[in-house]
Write a protein that holds these residues in place. Sequence first.
Motif, PDB file in Angstrom:
ATOM      1  N   PHE A 254      47.250  62.243 -96.223  1.00 43.07           N
ATOM      2  CA  PHE A 254      46.855  63.476 -95.559  1.00 43.07           C
ATOM      3  C   PHE A 254      45.335  63.566 -95.454  1.00 43.07           C
ATOM      4  CE2 PHE A 254      45.796  68.023 -95.615  1.00 43.07           C
ATOM      5  CZ  PHE A 254      46.478  68.443 -94.491  1.00 43.07           C
ATOM      6  N   GLU A 255      44.654  63.238 -96.546  1.00 41.87           N
ATOM      7  CA  GLU A 255      43.193  63.307 -96.606  1.00 41.87           C
ATOM      8  C   GLU A 255      42.539  62.408 -95.558  1.00 41.87           C
ATOM      9  OE1 GLU A 255      41.015  61.175 -99.889  1.00 41.87           O
ATOM     10  OE2 GLU A 255      40.731  63.265-100.514  1.00 41.87           O
ATOM     11  N   SER A 256      43.154  61.257 -95.288  1.00 43.70           N
ATOM     12  CA  SER A 256      42.566  60.318 -94.330  1.00 43.70           C
ATOM     13  C   SER A 256      43.129  60.489 -92.923  1.00 43.70           C
ATOM     14  CB  SER A 256      42.778  58.884 -94.811  1.00 43.70           C
ATOM     15  OG  SER A 256      44.148  58.565 -94.795  1.00 43.70           O
ATOM     16  N   GLY A 257      43.859  61.574 -92.693  1.00 44.67           N
ATOM     17  CA  GLY A 257      44.407  61.836 -91.372  1.00 44.67           C
ATOM     18  C   GLY A 257      45.683  61.078 -91.081  1.00 44.67           C
ATOM     19  N   GLY A 258      46.242  60.478 -92.092  1.00 43.04           N
ATOM     20  CA  GLY A 258      47.471  59.707 -91.908  1.00 43.04           C
ATOM     21  C   GLY A 258      48.707  60.586 -92.024  1.00 43.04           C
ATOM     22  N   VAL A 259      49.744  60.156 -91.361  1.00 41.02           N
ATOM     23  CA  VAL A 259      51.040  60.825 -91.464  1.00 41.02           C
ATOM     24  C   VAL A 259      52.115  59.765 -91.634  1.00 41.02           C
ATOM     25  CG1 VAL A 259      50.414  62.860 -90.092  1.00 41.02           C
ATOM     26  CG2 VAL A 259      51.373  60.868 -88.951  1.00 41.02           C
TER      27      VAL A 259
END
Length: 153
Positions: free
Chosen positions: A115-120
């Motif tokens: 989530f922190e790195s924009g991943g899903v």
Amino acid sequence: MAEFEYGPAEFMVAQFDTDRPSAGVVDAILELVDSGTVRLLDLVFIERHADGGVDIIELDEMDGDIGLTDITLDASGIAGDEDVQEIAELLQPGSTGAILVIEHLWAKELASRFFESGGVVLHSERIPAPVLNAVAAEAYDELETDELETTES
């Protein structure tokens, strides 16, 4: 790091041919909770009678003879009425089901990092143990057959 109150969770449904799970099942759940592998969010039992009738049994309604009184639920109610009714239809008449909602504590930090790195997470799928073992055994047998054919050539 993004802080989540809960990590990834899973609905797990088990069917028993008896009116409740054995003490060994309860012990396994308690061991996973005690080891910090999972957190038990919710647990509901469903009895499906031979005539098709259904009784929903909350944890606090079960007696303590198999260790269920030792279980603490961290988010009781997550398995909603609609979920429970749908799952009840899956049970064979004359059996009992257990719905466990477990949080995968081992994956909580990973989910936060995604989530922190924009991943899903686009897809996640649990493979039931009997299926995985059957597929692995088949693959192993094919590998052995291929090796024997290569050696004989």
